[in-house]
Design a protein around this motif. Structure first.
Motif, PDB file in Angstrom:
ATOM      1  N   PRO A 477      59.953  25.971  63.651  1.00  0.00           N
ATOM      2  CA  PRO A 477      60.932  26.598  64.545  1.00  0.00           C
ATOM      3  C   PRO A 477      61.802  25.593  65.293  1.00  0.00           C
ATOM      4  CG  PRO A 477      58.706  26.760  65.441  1.00  0.00           C
ATOM      5  CD  PRO A 477      58.567  26.260  64.047  1.00  0.00           C
ATOM      6  N   GLU A 478      61.436  24.316  65.258  1.00  0.00           N
ATOM      7  CA  GLU A 478      62.260  23.295  65.915  1.00  0.00           C
ATOM      8  C   GLU A 478      63.498  22.943  65.087  1.00  0.00           C
ATOM      9  OE1 GLU A 478      59.345  21.179  63.241  1.00  0.00           O
ATOM     10  OE2 GLU A 478      59.285  22.869  64.645  1.00  0.00           O
ATOM     11  N   ARG A 479      63.524  23.330  63.811  1.00  0.00           N
ATOM     12  CA  ARG A 479      64.686  23.049  62.974  1.00  0.00           C
ATOM     13  C   ARG A 479      65.709  24.168  63.086  1.00  0.00           C
ATOM     14  NH1 ARG A 479      63.150  20.199  57.269  1.00  0.00           N
ATOM     15  NH2 ARG A 479      65.293  20.891  56.886  1.00  0.00           N
ATOM     16  N   ALA A 480      66.977  23.812  62.941  1.00  0.00           N
ATOM     17  CA  ALA A 480      68.041  24.816  63.037  1.00  0.00           C
ATOM     18  C   ALA A 480      68.400  25.410  61.696  1.00  0.00           C
ATOM     19  CB  ALA A 480      69.294  24.189  63.659  1.00  0.00           C
ATOM     20  N   ASP A 481      68.098  24.698  60.586  1.00  0.00           N
ATOM     21  CA  ASP A 481      68.566  25.154  59.281  1.00  0.00           C
ATOM     22  C   ASP A 481      67.595  26.087  58.588  1.00  0.00           C
ATOM     23  OD1 ASP A 481      66.727  23.086  59.020  1.00  0.00           O
ATOM     24  OD2 ASP A 481      67.627  22.300  57.180  1.00  0.00           O
ATOM     25  N   ARG A 482      66.305  25.930  58.843  1.00  0.00           N
ATOM     26  CA  ARG A 482      65.329  26.796  58.182  1.00  0.00           C
ATOM     27  C   ARG A 482      64.067  26.901  59.025  1.00  0.00           C
ATOM     28  NH1 ARG A 482      63.174  22.886  53.301  1.00  0.00           N
ATOM     29  NH2 ARG A 482      61.511  21.851  54.486  1.00  0.00           N
ATOM     30  N   LEU A 483      63.391  28.032  58.881  1.00  0.00           N
ATOM     31  CA  LEU A 483      62.120  28.240  59.563  1.00  0.00           C
ATOM     32  C   LEU A 483      60.955  27.912  58.644  1.00  0.00           C
ATOM     33  CD1 LEU A 483      60.519  29.243  62.015  1.00  0.00           C
ATOM     34  CD2 LEU A 483      60.871  31.589  61.198  1.00  0.00           C
ATOM     35  N   PHE A 484      61.128  28.200  57.343  1.00  0.00           N
ATOM     36  CA  PHE A 484      60.086  27.944  56.344  1.00  0.00           C
ATOM     37  C   PHE A 484      60.712  27.216  55.150  1.00  0.00           C
ATOM     38  CE2 PHE A 484      59.077  32.061  58.350  1.00  0.00           C
ATOM     39  CZ  PHE A 484      57.854  31.750  58.941  1.00  0.00           C
ATOM     40  N   PRO A 485      59.970  26.298  54.534  1.00  0.00           N
ATOM     41  CA  PRO A 485      60.495  25.655  53.324  1.00  0.00           C
ATOM     42  C   PRO A 485      60.605  26.668  52.191  1.00  0.00           C
ATOM     43  CG  PRO A 485      58.190  25.059  53.660  1.00  0.00           C
ATOM     44  CD  PRO A 485      58.624  25.804  54.890  1.00  0.00           C
ATOM     45  N   GLY A 486      61.607  26.486  51.360  1.00  0.00           N
ATOM     46  CA  GLY A 486      61.818  27.442  50.280  1.00  0.00           C
ATOM     47  C   GLY A 486      62.541  26.820  49.114  1.00  0.00           C
ATOM     48  N   ALA A 795      56.678  26.027  48.370  1.00  0.00           N
ATOM     49  CA  ALA A 795      57.648  26.883  49.053  1.00  0.00           C
ATOM     50  C   ALA A 795      56.905  28.015  49.736  1.00  0.00           C
ATOM     51  CB  ALA A 795      58.670  27.438  48.062  1.00  0.00           C
ATOM     52  N   ALA A 796      57.546  28.601  50.755  1.00  0.00           N
ATOM     53  CA  ALA A 796      56.946  29.726  51.486  1.00  0.00           C
ATOM     54  C   ALA A 796      57.762  30.996  51.357  1.00  0.00           C
ATOM     55  CB  ALA A 796      56.792  29.362  52.968  1.00  0.00           C
ATOM     56  N   ASP A 797      58.900  30.971  50.663  1.00  0.00           N
ATOM     57  CA  ASP A 797      59.811  32.115  50.672  1.00  0.00           C
ATOM     58  C   ASP A 797      59.293  33.285  49.830  1.00  0.00           C
ATOM     59  OD1 ASP A 797      60.384  31.473  48.000  1.00  0.00           O
ATOM     60  OD2 ASP A 797      62.103  30.265  48.530  1.00  0.00           O
ATOM     61  N   LEU A 798      60.024  34.395  49.903  1.00  0.00           N
ATOM     62  CA  LEU A 798      59.627  35.617  49.206  1.00  0.00           C
ATOM     63  C   LEU A 798      59.871  35.514  47.709  1.00  0.00           C
ATOM     64  CD1 LEU A 798      58.619  38.579  49.469  1.00  0.00           C
ATOM     65  CD2 LEU A 798      61.009  39.245  49.817  1.00  0.00           C
ATOM     66  N   ALA A 799      60.969  34.909  47.296  1.00  0.00           N
ATOM     67  CA  ALA A 799      61.334  34.880  45.888  1.00  0.00           C
ATOM     68  C   ALA A 799      60.464  33.945  45.077  1.00  0.00           C
ATOM     69  CB  ALA A 799      62.801  34.479  45.739  1.00  0.00           C
ATOM     70  N   THR A 800      60.099  32.788  45.633  1.00  0.00           N
ATOM     71  CA  THR A 800      59.435  31.760  44.822  1.00  0.00           C
ATOM     72  C   THR A 800      58.133  31.244  45.404  1.00  0.00           C
ATOM     73  OG1 THR A 800      60.462  29.794  45.854  1.00  0.00           O
ATOM     74  CG2 THR A 800      61.767  30.962  44.204  1.00  0.00           C
ATOM     75  N   GLY A 801      57.814  31.551  46.660  1.00  0.00           N
ATOM     76  CA  GLY A 801      56.727  30.853  47.317  1.00  0.00           C
ATOM     77  C   GLY A 801      55.594  31.710  47.826  1.00  0.00           C
ATOM     78  N   ALA A 802      55.014  31.281  48.959  1.00  0.00           N
ATOM     79  CA  ALA A 802      53.781  31.868  49.485  1.00  0.00           C
ATOM     80  C   ALA A 802      53.950  33.328  49.892  1.00  0.00           C
ATOM     81  CB  ALA A 802      53.279  31.049  50.676  1.00  0.00           C
ATOM     82  N   ALA A 803      55.091  33.699  50.481  1.00  0.00           N
ATOM     83  CA  ALA A 803      55.289  35.094  50.866  1.00  0.00           C
ATOM     84  C   ALA A 803      55.311  35.988  49.627  1.00  0.00           C
ATOM     85  CB  ALA A 803      56.596  35.249  51.649  1.00  0.00           C
TER      86      ALA A 803
END
Length: 832
Positions: A477-486, A795-803
């Motif tokens: 959450p300290e980054r402005a560009d992304r919350l989770f790697p993806g 990755a943590a995203d919905l399309a390719t990662g952990a979500a």
């Protein structure tokens, strides 16, 4: 499906795809222009992304003739210093790559050729253009640097010109995505000189263009019928016909370009390959070298053209499991072929080694089966008598461990060949780059799939708690560009880290729907970044529409309302994509607007959804195929048809049901049956996946089976489609794990098509564990990382990662997935 963007995002060491200039990157260490060089100048010094901006004041012009200066990494600091002094003297705003590491990253072999070489960019007024260029060219004349593709060059210098935007501008491209713009609404195309007419073109530019048009080329290639096989920042690879009628391969190396991890240029590696091929000439195990020549700013290697099939391509064409034909005769024939090509490959490598050449990049694409021999190609990474000039060019997953060997050690090639043999049996072998502990397990599974052995005990289903712990562990959450790697898509345009498929919105929504309350700080992050000023692309999958709908479903209705009023309907609205697709076109926007209309009790949004739906229906009935079409959910007729049915079920006015039938028929024109499996063709490739492939067609056919008015023939046809896709989704080989282009999506669709009752569902869940990377928190608690597309990084995203994997291992993944994507019956009608 691999593209050059992954090169830059894997250049920085680490477990996730990330920009080389992201916070804490070691590539930022060697600054090209330290603050001490600009202290006391009175100029603004601003770091933004990879660039350091130096300005005497705000840049007022929106666009104009930009001056680019090229430099090699080891020369970048000196060139930057010269440019800064000249720009300061002339009062010209300038930006430059912040560090030597960033210069090296931008000039790699698979970096974007259109941006490669640009180390300094100057923004002169028309009145200062000539003086600036002459000063830069005079100070830098004779310095070696790569040519910047498609730009006007000041003769005998690393100084180039192109008309373009002076400020960040965006517009909607022909395929509906946001692209850089110039002049407000015209795409700012890099890599070619003519971006359209420029008003009041400076006379200096006219003179340069005239001079470049009359300069004779240094030589002319004596070939005809030249066809592109492959392009990279290093140059092109071409099939060509010589004047004597002989077919040859041309390998191009652009001078001072296409660097490897150690800074070796493409031309150096090409010359090394030429030397190796001359050493092995006459052996029959490598292409015969024909010539090495220089034409303009490139060197060319002319080779014998090898007729045959690479082992990489042969796997998809011959593997019985992939082909859906595991009859004993087919398996026996395939395994006999595997033994034959591996034996011939080993003999070919032995022949290389006897001549003092070690290949050092033995992988399936570099071994060509001609039918009577195996030919080894692409020797740019090789060592000759223990000397290699390439570093970091070898293929991940096959060269693992060989970097610890001396360059002349033949064991490096045997490591690669052993992995090649394993991949021919089980195509999942490349995950061993991250999971070497699975080597024996994957070998046993591969033989069992071919009916030649007992299957080992299952790897175990990835645990939901450890997947959630993994998502929590990687939140930033300290980054402005992304919350989770993806995935790479996070870096493809404005706010890429926010969206439904690849950003924070999809992760938070998946957690919420599975009963894991997202951290309030995460939702606050998404709200803050979504409501920030600046361009915001439209669309369900990656744009403002999907983020607003996700926020409304998460209960952040005030933020969703503000986002709608500012970016979907208000003055901040970006032009809507002129395409109908689910991903970022009209079908997806209509789904989001309909859902938002219900959740926010907004009749105006329902009306807008109806208008979008009507336009999509018109496109379907018109019979033309819009830009960006690829069979599947994301950019295909199947995704569009599923969206139309969801809109009809939500009560959106119009008659989308009939159009959904037409959409399926149009999608099936790209489909073919193979071994009982239904696959869709994209170019020369047959794909089974949900985002790109045939899986979405099965979902659409399943929905259409219950539509009233279908006759027996139509129902039989729909049932055949469902059965074909069910067989496709039950196929055990899937190289990636993700929902859109991997096993997770096949699992979810199989669940939907079989009502949760199919024996392959449990096997799919177990095999997803191969794509997980076990880790522990500082406190010792276990969590799982998930390998994203191409198995390169986690990755943590919905399309390719952990979500997405969380969805896949849920009790009814098909139902949950359709709900998250806006395609489940009733998901657009929910209210709070």
């Amino acid at each position: 499906m691999f593209d050059h963007r992954y090169q830059q995002l894997t250049f920085r060491p680490g477990p996730y795809l990330d920009a080389p200039w992201s916070p804490g990157s070691p590539l930022l260490d060697e600054e090209t222009l330290p603050a001490t060089r600009t202290a006391g100048s009175g100029w603004l010094r601003i770091e933004h992304g990879p660039w350091l901006h130096l300005m005497p004041g705000p840049v007022e012009a929106a666009d104009g003739w930009k001056v680019h200066v090229a430099a090699l990494p080891w020369d970048a600091a000196a060139v930057a210093g010269v440019c800064w002094e000249i720009c300061r003297e002339l009062g010209v705003p300038v930006k430059l790559l912040r560090s030597r590491g960033l210069v090296l990253a931008s000039q790699q072999k698979y970096a974007d050729p259109a941006a490669s070489g640009k180390v300094v960019t100057c923004y002169p007024s028309p009145q200062r253009l000539r003086k600036l260029c002459e000063a830069l060219a005079g100070a830098l004349r004779g310095r070696a640097a790569p040519r910047i593709i498609g730009e006007l060059q000041v003769p005998d210098s690393p100084v180039f010109l192109r008309h373009g935007a002076f400020h960040e501008q965006w517009t909607t491209g022909a395929d509906g995505r946001l692209v850089p713009a110039v002049g407000g609404d015209r795409p700012d195309v890099r890599g070619r000189r003519d971006n359209g007419p420029t008003p009041d073109e400076p006379s200096y530019v006219t003179e340069l263009r005239a001079a470049s048009g009359t300069t004779p080329s240094a030589a002319v290639l004596d070939f005809t019928d030249i066809r592109v096989v492959h392009r990279s920042n290093a140059g092109g690879v071409y099939q060509a016909l010589r004047r004597d009628g002989r077919t040859v391969l041309l390998k191009e190396a652009r001078h001072h370009a296409g660097l490897d991890a150690g800074g070796s240029t493409a031309a150096v590696r090409l010359r090394h390959e030429w030397d190796a091929l001359r050493r092995t000439s006459g052996s029959g195990v490598t292409p015969e070298p024909v010539d090495h020549l220089t034409v303009g700013d490139s060197d060319f290697l002319v080779l014998e053209w090898i007729e045959g099939v690479s082992l990489a391509a042969a796997v998809s064409r011959r593997h019985p499991v992939v082909q859906g034909d595991r009859t004993p005769g087919r398996v026996d024939g395939y395994l006999a072929w595997v033994d034959r090509v591996v034996t011939r490959s080993r003999a070919a490598l032995t022949a290389l080694h006897s001549r003092g050449v070690v290949h050092r990049d033995v992988q399936p694409a570099n071994l060509i089966d001609t039918g009577d021999r195996v030919v080894v190609i692409d020797l740019e990474s090789c060592a000759i008598d223990g000397v290699a000039v390439a570093r970091g060019v070898a293929t991940p997953g096959f060269s693992t461990g060989s970097e610890r060997l001396t360059p002349g050690d033949p064991a490096a090639d045997l490591v690669g060949l052993r992995r090649v043999h394993s991949m021919l049996v089980n195509p999942m072998t490349p995950v061993l780059e991250h999971r070497p502990d699975l080597e024996d397990h994957l070998s046993q599974v591969g033989h069992a799939d071919l009916g030649r052995g007992e299957a080992p005990a299952p790897a175990g289903v990835p645990g939901e708690d450890q997947l959630v712990a993994g998502i929590r562990a990687v939140a930033t959450p300290e980054r402005a560009d992304r919350l989770f790697p993806g995935d790479v898509e996070q870096f493809s345009g404005p706010r890429g880290g926010l969206g439904l498929l690849y950003g924070a919105a999809g992760v938070l929504l998946a957690l919420s729907r599975l009963g894991h309350r997202p951290d309030p700080e995460w939702t606050a992050w998404l709200v803050r970044r979504a409501l920030a000023d600046g361009p915001f692309p439209r669309g369900l999958a990656t744009g403002a529409d999907g983020v607003a709908w996700a926020l409304a479903r998460l209960g952040a209705t005030e933020a969703a309302t503000e986002l709608v009023d500012r970016f979907l309907l208000g003055t901040g609205t970006t032009a809507a994509a002129p395409v109908p697709w689910w991903h970022h076109g009209g079908a997806g926007r209509a789904l989001a607007l309909a859902g938002l209309g219900r959740l926010l009790n907004r009749a105006d949004l329902i009306r807008q959804a109806a208008a979008e739906t009507g336009q999509v229906v018109d496109v379907v009935r018109a019979g033309n195929t819009p830009a960006g079409y690829r069979p599947g959910l994301s950019h295909g007729w199947s995704g569009l048809g599923l969206a139309l049915l969801a809109l009809r079920d939500a009560g959106v006015p119009g008659d989308p049901g009939e159009a959904a039938q037409i959409a399926l028929d149009r999608e099936l024109t790209a489909a073919t049956y193979r071994g009982g499996q239904l696959l869709t063709r994209e170019g020369s490739t047959l794909l089974p996946y949900l985002g790109r492939g045939s899986a979405a067609a099965g979902l659409l056919a399943m929905r259409l089976r219950v539509e009233p008015g279908s006759d027996g023939l139509r129902l039989s046809h729909l049932e055949q489609v469902v059965e074909g896709v069910r067989a496709t989704c039950a196929q055990p080989v899937a190289v990636f794990a993700g929902l859109l282009t991997g096993r997770g999506g096949l699992l979810a669709v199989l669940d939907a098509l079989s009502a949760g009752d199919h024996p392959m569902l449990a096997e799919h869940r177990s095999r997803l564990a191969w794509h997980t990377v076990p880790r522990r928190s500082p406190g010792g608690e276990p969590w799982l990382g998930v390998l994203g597309d191409h198995n390169l990084r986690c990755a943590a995203d919905l399309a390719t990662g952990a979500a997405g994997m969380l969805v896949a291992v849920a009790p009814r993944p098909g139902v949950l997935l359709l709900d998250l994507l806006g395609l489940a019956p009733g998901c657009l009608a929910e209210r709070r």
